[in-house]
Design a protein around this motif. Structure first.
Motif, PDB file in Angstrom:
ATOM      1  N   LYS A 189      -2.347   0.531  10.234  1.00  0.00           N
ATOM      2  CA  LYS A 189      -3.381  -0.050  11.106  1.00  0.00           C
ATOM      3  C   LYS A 189      -4.300  -0.977  10.302  1.00  0.00           C
ATOM      4  O   LYS A 189      -4.641  -2.070  10.750  1.00  0.00           O
ATOM      5  N   GLN A 190      -4.667  -0.494   9.121  1.00  0.00           N
ATOM      6  CA  GLN A 190      -5.534  -1.278   8.237  1.00  0.00           C
ATOM      7  C   GLN A 190      -4.849  -2.593   7.854  1.00  0.00           C
ATOM      8  O   GLN A 190      -5.449  -3.661   7.902  1.00  0.00           O
ATOM      9  N   ALA A 191      -3.553  -2.493   7.491  1.00  0.00           N
ATOM     10  CA  ALA A 191      -2.799  -3.685   7.081  1.00  0.00           C
ATOM     11  C   ALA A 191      -2.687  -4.669   8.244  1.00  0.00           C
ATOM     12  O   ALA A 191      -2.824  -5.880   8.051  1.00  0.00           O
ATOM     13  N   ALA A 213      -4.777  -4.990  10.741  1.00  0.00           N
ATOM     14  CA  ALA A 213      -6.095  -5.576  10.974  1.00  0.00           C
ATOM     15  C   ALA A 213      -6.373  -6.681   9.960  1.00  0.00           C
ATOM     16  O   ALA A 213      -6.812  -7.777  10.298  1.00  0.00           O
ATOM     17  N   GLN A 214      -6.058  -6.391   8.688  1.00  0.00           N
ATOM     18  CA  GLN A 214      -6.284  -7.401   7.637  1.00  0.00           C
ATOM     19  C   GLN A 214      -5.371  -8.596   7.836  1.00  0.00           C
ATOM     20  O   GLN A 214      -5.752  -9.727   7.629  1.00  0.00           O
ATOM     21  N   PRO A 247      -2.720   5.293   9.355  1.00  0.00           N
ATOM     22  CA  PRO A 247      -3.973   4.573   9.086  1.00  0.00           C
ATOM     23  C   PRO A 247      -3.780   3.354   8.175  1.00  0.00           C
ATOM     24  O   PRO A 247      -4.391   2.311   8.410  1.00  0.00           O
ATOM     25  N   LEU A 248      -2.915   3.471   7.156  1.00  0.00           N
ATOM     26  CA  LEU A 248      -2.692   2.330   6.255  1.00  0.00           C
ATOM     27  C   LEU A 248      -2.055   1.157   6.999  1.00  0.00           C
ATOM     28  O   LEU A 248      -2.378  -0.002   6.755  1.00  0.00           O
ATOM     29  N   GLU A 291      -1.052   9.556   5.829  1.00  0.00           N
ATOM     30  CA  GLU A 291      -1.837   8.361   5.506  1.00  0.00           C
ATOM     31  C   GLU A 291      -1.130   7.077   5.940  1.00  0.00           C
ATOM     32  O   GLU A 291      -1.724   6.000   5.935  1.00  0.00           O
ATOM     33  N   SER A 339       0.862  -1.185   0.000  1.00  0.00           N
ATOM     34  CA  SER A 339       0.000   0.000   0.000  1.00  0.00           C
ATOM     35  C   SER A 339       0.891   1.225   0.000  1.00  0.00           C
ATOM     36  O   SER A 339       1.652   1.427   0.943  1.00  0.00           O
TER      37      SER A 339
END
Lengths: 296, 377
Positions: free
Chosen positions: A284-286, A288-289, A281-282, A278, A271
């Motif tokens: 954190k998203q990664a 979580a996934q 947040p990216l 950004e 990403s």
């Protein structure tokens, strides 16, 4: 866990009696780093912040057990100091100095390979395992212990990214500055391999910039990684043919462009953040996934 | 630092690499006399940009009068925006074939690499990869004769041309090392009935090694006046053509600041990495350089590591008071001594930001007339 260094790493400082050497020895000690000695020709017997000074690296090694050395000497003396450390058997060498002549760096790297030693730099802020130990010149207060590895070519830009991460509540396992020169020791791939192998690191942030093909090569390796990688790249607006501060940051003959790096990294599943804020947040998203992938 | 062709060839010649007989002219004096010695000649504009031939920068002549008028023509011309100030006139050589030879550094392999091809005389970027031989050189042993024999074997060269090409390779490697070069290139390396010689020459030397350059290495000015002044202050500066003057510390964060300006619809007047550890005095000098380029606004983005925010703040106040600044200025201060720096600015009625996002959007809104001047707020 962390990579390359931790709270037990025993460090010497080459150039410890110079202005930068003295100041940063104090800063490293304040952060918790184990500085066991310094080297400064004909200054042997002195002390800096209570650390004993030796005339040569070999003398330091006779008196102390040493895992790593950090070099703070002026550019024209770096080759001599680096070769001295390598011949003495130092296996981890951090070269903070900038403006080292290219041919000197090439000779240092060739000898390091023969001695099976790892070099970080030249022209690096160093590396840090937050909460444990640091080798280099980075500010002490922006880092936070955690699970995200950071590897970068540029100094202040990695501070910016780490600042964004810490601000978003994302801590770091280790942060490594590769250095801004055209030829540097440790590469993105070598650091990514260590993060991939480190059980504490759950995700990696790669901070790159225009010039050369280090990010493209890293992208090739990232395809084989199990941990998520987020990237931020500088130099989107840089004109071709101009050296943007770092010796390595130049688009030459259409190579090393921002676009080529973004495409390679995106194709490898990275990403790529458009803006510095950004990145948190990216990640954190990664993360979580990633945990969904493993446990879901 | 890039050297002009005639400088590179002077160094080649000094180190035993054959070059065509030639002479340098900045006017027409002596041109006719030179042609009496050589007969047909090539007249080559001395500029640093590539693709000179296609841009009309190389002409041929046989008669002295014709040569003189062509020299005049070239000296009155521009090649890719660069005024031609010097021409190199060389004897015309009989070309049997054209080869390519270069030595440079491969950053990702951390090694010196020699590039060779039988497809000489054209842009090497256009030559298919399989026609370019790449040979990495271990700096601890250097380029040895056996390696050059393997390279010429792969090139398919035989007998005399192979042997003479090998000699040029060995000497070119010596030049590369002796002069701290980043690049040496001969394109084309011309095979004539009696020898191989460097019909063109490119050389870039490493600025970081300038302190140990041999006396025969000339100085070439590549920088603009402003860039040169910045250089003397140890500031890394590149002139651009946008509207916002930018000062930041560190190359990466400076580049990222430029990108952010572009992202939000503006552009930077310059790249200025004021470096780590800049003192108050150096910071003031850097600000003065920025103002001399007449930007429409200033954006100062400091992430203090070695650089201390209070030094930057004091320097800014000093410059502001000395120069009676009228243009909008936005300052972002984070890191070492940021509280001190912020307080110094606040005393003067200057607001500073912690967030880079807020700082960049603020400077753009000020440019668009969307807010009061920061230091009057």
């Amino acid at each position: 866990m962390s990579i390359i260094l931790n709270e037990t790493t025993r460090i010497i400082v080459q150039g410890i009696t110079g202005t930068q050497g003295q100041f940063h020895t104090g800063q490293m000690i304040a952060y918790g780093s184990k500085i066991v000695g310094g080297v400064s020709p004909s200054k042997g017997g002195q002390e800096v912040h209570g650390v004993p000074v030796y005339d040569t690296v070999e003398e330091a090694l006779l008196k102390q057990q040493v895992d790593a050395s950090v070099i703070f000497v002026p550019a024209k003396l770096v080759k001599d100091c680096a070769l001295e450390a390598l011949e003495a058997g130092i296996k981890t060498l951090v070269i903070v100095t900038e403006h080292v002549p290219l041919h000197d760096t090439l000779e240092i790297m060739a000898y390091a390979e023969k001695q099976k030693a790892e070099i970080v730099g030249p022209n690096t802020y160093g590396l840090i395992s937050p909460g444990q130990c640091k080798i280099g010149i980075m500010p002490n207060n922006i880092f936070m212990p955690g699970e995200v590895g950071v590897v970068a070519r540029s100094g202040t830009l990695s501070y910016e990214i780490v600042y964004q991460l810490t601000g978003a509540g994302v801590g770091q396992s280790s942060v490594v500055g590769l250095g801004g020169d055209r030829v540097v020791g440790m590469s993105f791939i070598q650091v990514l391999e260590k993060f991939e192998a480190d059980p504490k690191t759950k995700a990696v942030v790669l901070v790159g910039e225009i010039g050369g093909n280090a990010e493209e090569k890293a992208a090739d390796y990232i395809k084989s990684m199990t941990k998520p990688v987020v990237a931020f790249l500088a130099g989107k607006s840089a004109p071709p043919g101009k050296r943007m501060g770092h010796a390595g940051a130049i688009i030459e003959r259409g190579k090393g462009t921002f676009k080529s790096k973004v495409e390679a990294l995106t194709a490898a599943g990275v990403s790529v953040a458009n803006l510095p804020w950004e990145v948190g947040p990216l990640v954190k998203q990664a993360l979580a996934q990633g945990s969904e992938k493993v446990y879901g | 630092m890039k050297l002009y062709e005639f400088m590179a060839k002077e160094i080649f010649k000094r180190n035993g690499i054959p070059v065509p007989m030639g002479a340098v002219f900045t006017g027409v004096d002596g041109v006719a006399a030179f042609l009496e010695k050589t007969g047909s000649v090539a007249i080559k504009s001395q500029v640093l940009s590539g693709g000179r031939g296609k841009a009309g920068g190389i002409k041929f002549a046989t008669e002295p009068q014709d040569a003189i008028s062509k020299v005049q023509e070239l000296l009155a011309s521009e090649i890719k925006g660069c005024q031609v100030e010097t021409v190199l006139i060389e004897e015309k050589v009989t070309i049997e074939r054209e080869l390519y030879l270069a030595i440079t550094v491969d950053g990702s392999k951390r090694q010196i690499v020699l590039l060779a091809s039988v497809a000489g005389g054209m842009d090497i970027e256009q030559v298919p990869e399989e026609q370019v031989i790449k040979r990495f050189i271990d700096i601890t042993i250097g380029l040895q004769p056996y390696a050059t024999r393997e390279i010429t074997r792969q090139m398919g060269l035989k007998g005399r041309e192979a042997k003479q090409t090998e000699e040029v390779m060995l000497k070119l490697y010596q030049v590369f090392r002796k002069y701290d070069a980043e690049l040496v290139e001969i394109n084309p390396l011309v095979v004539t009935p009696s020898q191989v010689l460097a019909a063109d020459g490119k050389m870039t030397v490493d600025d970081e090694a300038a302190y140990r350059f041999l006396p025969e290495v000339p100085y070439v000015e590549e920088k603009t006046a402003v860039e040169k002044k910045a250089d003397e202050l140890g500031i890394s500066y590149v002139e651009l053509d946008g509207e916002v003057g930018v000062m930041a510390n560190g190359a990466g964060i400076t580049m990222a600041t430029l990108d952010l300006l572009q992202h939000f619809g503006s552009s930077a007047r310059n790249f200025m990495d004021a470096g780590g550890g800049s003192s108050e005095k150096a910071t003031a000098a850097a600000l003065e350089i920025l103002l001399s380029t007449n930007p429409k606004a200033l954006l100062i983005n400091i992430f203090g590591g070695i650089t201390r925010c209070d030094d930057v703040a004091r320097a800014f106040v000093q410059v502001k008071n000395a120069l009676d600044l009228k243009l909008p200025v936005v300052i972002r201060l984070v890191g070492t001594n940021e509280d001190l720096g912020t307080a110094i600015l606040r005393e003067q009625g200057i607001e500073s930001f912690k967030s880079v996002e807020e700082a960049v959007t603020k400077v753009i809104s000020l440019l668009n007339g969307g807010g009061a001047d920061v230091h009057n707020s």
